[in-house]
Design an enzyme around this catalytic site. Structure first.
Site, PDB file in Angstrom:
ATOM      1  N   SER B  38    -107.608  53.365 -23.017  1.00  0.00           N
ATOM      2  CA  SER B  38    -106.591  52.502 -22.412  1.00  0.00           C
ATOM      3  C   SER B  38    -106.215  50.970 -23.097  1.00  0.00           C
ATOM      4  O   SER B  38    -105.316  50.480 -22.681  1.00  0.00           O
ATOM      5  CB  SER B  38    -106.975  51.936 -20.961  1.00  0.00           C
ATOM      6  OG  SER B  38    -108.263  51.267 -20.936  1.00  0.00           O
ATOM      7  N   LYS B  91    -109.865  45.355 -19.742  1.00  0.00           N
ATOM      8  CA  LYS B  91    -108.265  45.118 -19.998  1.00  0.00           C
ATOM      9  C   LYS B  91    -107.914  43.747 -20.636  1.00  0.00           C
ATOM     10  O   LYS B  91    -108.852  42.916 -20.504  1.00  0.00           O
ATOM     11  CB  LYS B  91    -107.954  45.397 -18.775  1.00  0.00           C
ATOM     12  CG  LYS B  91    -107.925  46.950 -17.845  1.00  0.00           C
ATOM     13  CD  LYS B  91    -107.251  47.918 -18.661  1.00  0.00           C
ATOM     14  CE  LYS B  91    -107.400  49.431 -17.992  1.00  0.00           C
ATOM     15  NZ  LYS B  91    -108.604  49.962 -18.553  1.00  0.00           N
TER      16      LYS B  91
END
Lengths: 184, 175
Positions: B38, B91
C-alpha cells in the site's frame, strides 16, 4: 644528543601513562554510575509502560467517584491483554487532543448497544448507538459536566492508556476502585 | 558454586541489555518490517508483482515525535488500526486538523481536532482514511524516517505528498 632526546621522550611517555592510570579509576566509576542511572531509568520506564503507574486526576467529570486532585494507581496489564470491560474506570488518550490523557468510565465495548440522553438539561430524548468493532464507549460519572463519547463518539480501543484500580491520595479517599458506580 | 555465579551474571547482563533495548525501542527509535504494497513505490516497491520474489523493506521508526504530537503533511507514520487494536498500519499523513478533504466531486469533509487524514502512496491498493475516516493522532506509534534494508535502498524517506486525484486537500488558513 640523540640518546638524551630519547630519554626525555621516554620520561614524558611514562608521565603521561601515570596520569592516565590515575584517571582510569575515576573514569571507570563515572561510567559505572552512568550505567546505574541508565538502568534505573529503563526499569522505571518498564514498570510505567507495562505494569503500574501513578496519575493525578484533574477536573469534575468523574464526580462523585473521583475528586479533582485525587492521585490514583493505574495498571496497564488489563488494557494490553484486552480484558477491559464495562464499568472499569480507565485513562484514555483524548481523541481531540493526543497530548491529553483523560479518566472516564467504560460504558460499552464493541458490539454493545449504548443509550444516552442527548441533552440532559433540556430534553429526555435518548439516542441509541451500537459500539463498532475495535471501539469502546466512555462516559464520565458526572453526566452534566463531562466531555466524553456523547460528544466525540466511540473511541478506538488502541487509545486506552491504563485502568484505574486504587486511589492513594488524599488519605481519606484511600480505597480500591471497582467497576460499580458509587451511589451516595 | 562458580558456574551458578557465572550463569547468574550472564542472566543479569542479558536482562539489563533487554531492558535497555526495550526502553530505547519504546521511547526513541525502533526497526520494523513493512508488509504489503500500500506504500509502493516508497516502501516495498516490488511487493505487488507476483512474478518477482522480494524481501520486505525494513524501516527505522522514530518515536521522539510522540512527545509533542507535531506532525506535518507528508510524514509517513505507523499507527494502530482503529478497528483492530493489534494491527499496525503504515501510511502517509495527507491532512492535518482543520484541513478540508474532497472525497468525491460532491462530498467534502473537515478533519476534526486531534485527528489526521492518512492515505497510502499506492492509492489503489490501500485501505486508509478513505475507508475508515480520519484517525485520532493518539493512535500514531511513530514516524518512519529511513529505509534500512535492502542495502540498495537505504536512505531517507522524502516528505512530499503526491497529488492524488481522489483526495484534494484544501489547507486551512491557520496552518
Amino acid at each position: 644528543m640523540n640518546r638524551e632526546r630519547n630519554r626525555f621522550r621516554e620520561r614524558e611517555r611514562e608521565m603521561g601513562m601515570e596520569r592516565l592510570r590515575e584517571l582510569t579509576p575515576i573514569v571507570k566509576e563515572a561510567l559505572q554510575n552512568t550505567a546505574r542511572v541508565a538502568n534505573f531509568f529503563c526499569l522505571l520506564h518498564f514498570t510505567g509502560a507495562y505494569m503500574c503507574t501513578v496519575a493525578k486526576l484533574v477536573g469534575p467529570s468523574m464526580l462523585p467517584t473521583f475528586n479533582d486532585g485525587n492521585l490514583v494507581l493505574t495498571e496497564r496489564i488489563t488494557t494490553r491483554s484486552e480484558k477491559v470491560g464495562s464499568g472499569d474506570v480507565v485513562l484514555v488518550r483524548a481523541p481531540d487532543d493526543p497530548r491529553k490523557v483523560v479518566a472516564k468510565r467504560v460504558k460499552g465495548v464493541e458490539g454493545d448497544v449504548v443509550s444516552y440522553l442527548l441533552d440532559p438539561k433540556k430534553t429526555d430524548e435518548l439516542n441509541t448507538v451500537v459500539v463498532p468493532k475495535g471501539h469502546i464507549w466512555i462516559e464520565g460519572d458526572n453526566a452534566h459536566n463531562s466531555h466524553d463519547s456523547r460528544q466525540f463518539g466511540p473511541v478506538p480501543y488502541a487509545l486506552l492508556h491504563s485502568r484505574v484500580f486504587f486511589v492513594v491520595w488524599p488519605p481519606a479517599d484511600f480505597r480500591s476502585v471497582g467497576n460499580k458506580v458509587l451511589r451516595f | 558454586m562458580t558456574t551458578k555465579n557465572f550463569v547468574w551474571n550472564i542472566a543479569k547482563k542479558y536482562f539489563t541489555a533487554g531492558l535497555i533495548g526495550l526502553t530505547i525501542s519504546d521511547r526513541y527509535a525502533s526497526l520494523t518490517a513493512v508488509r504489503g504494497s500500500s506504500m509502493s513505490p516508497t516502501l516495498n516497491p516490488h511487493a505487488g508483482n507476483s512474478s518477482r520474489f522480494a524481501f520486505d523493506d525494513y524501516v527505522l521508526i522514530e518515536k521522539l515525535c510522540l512527545q509533542k504530537y507535531k506532525f506535518s503533511r507528508g510524514d509517513v507514520v505507523v499507527f494502530r488500526s482503529p478497528s483492530n487494536y493489534k494491527e499496525k498500519h503504515v501510511k502517509r499523513i495527507v491532512g492535518l486538523p482543520g484541513d478540508w478533504i474532497d472525497l468525491s466531486s460532491i462530498d467534502t469533509l473537515r478533519v476534526p481536532e486531534g485527528h489526521c487524514w492518512v492515505v497510502g502512496d499506492n492509492a489503489a491498493f490501500s485501505t486508509d482514511s478513505r475507508s475508515h475516516g480520519p484517525i485520532p493522532m493518539g493512535l500514531i506509534c511513530g514516524r518512519v524516517t529511513h529505509v534500512v534494508w535492502p542495502p540498495q535502498r537505504i536512505g531517507r524517506i522524502d516528505g512530499t505528498v503526491s497529488i492524488l486525484p481522489e483526495v484534494q486537500v484544501h489547507v486551512s488558513e491557520e496552518h
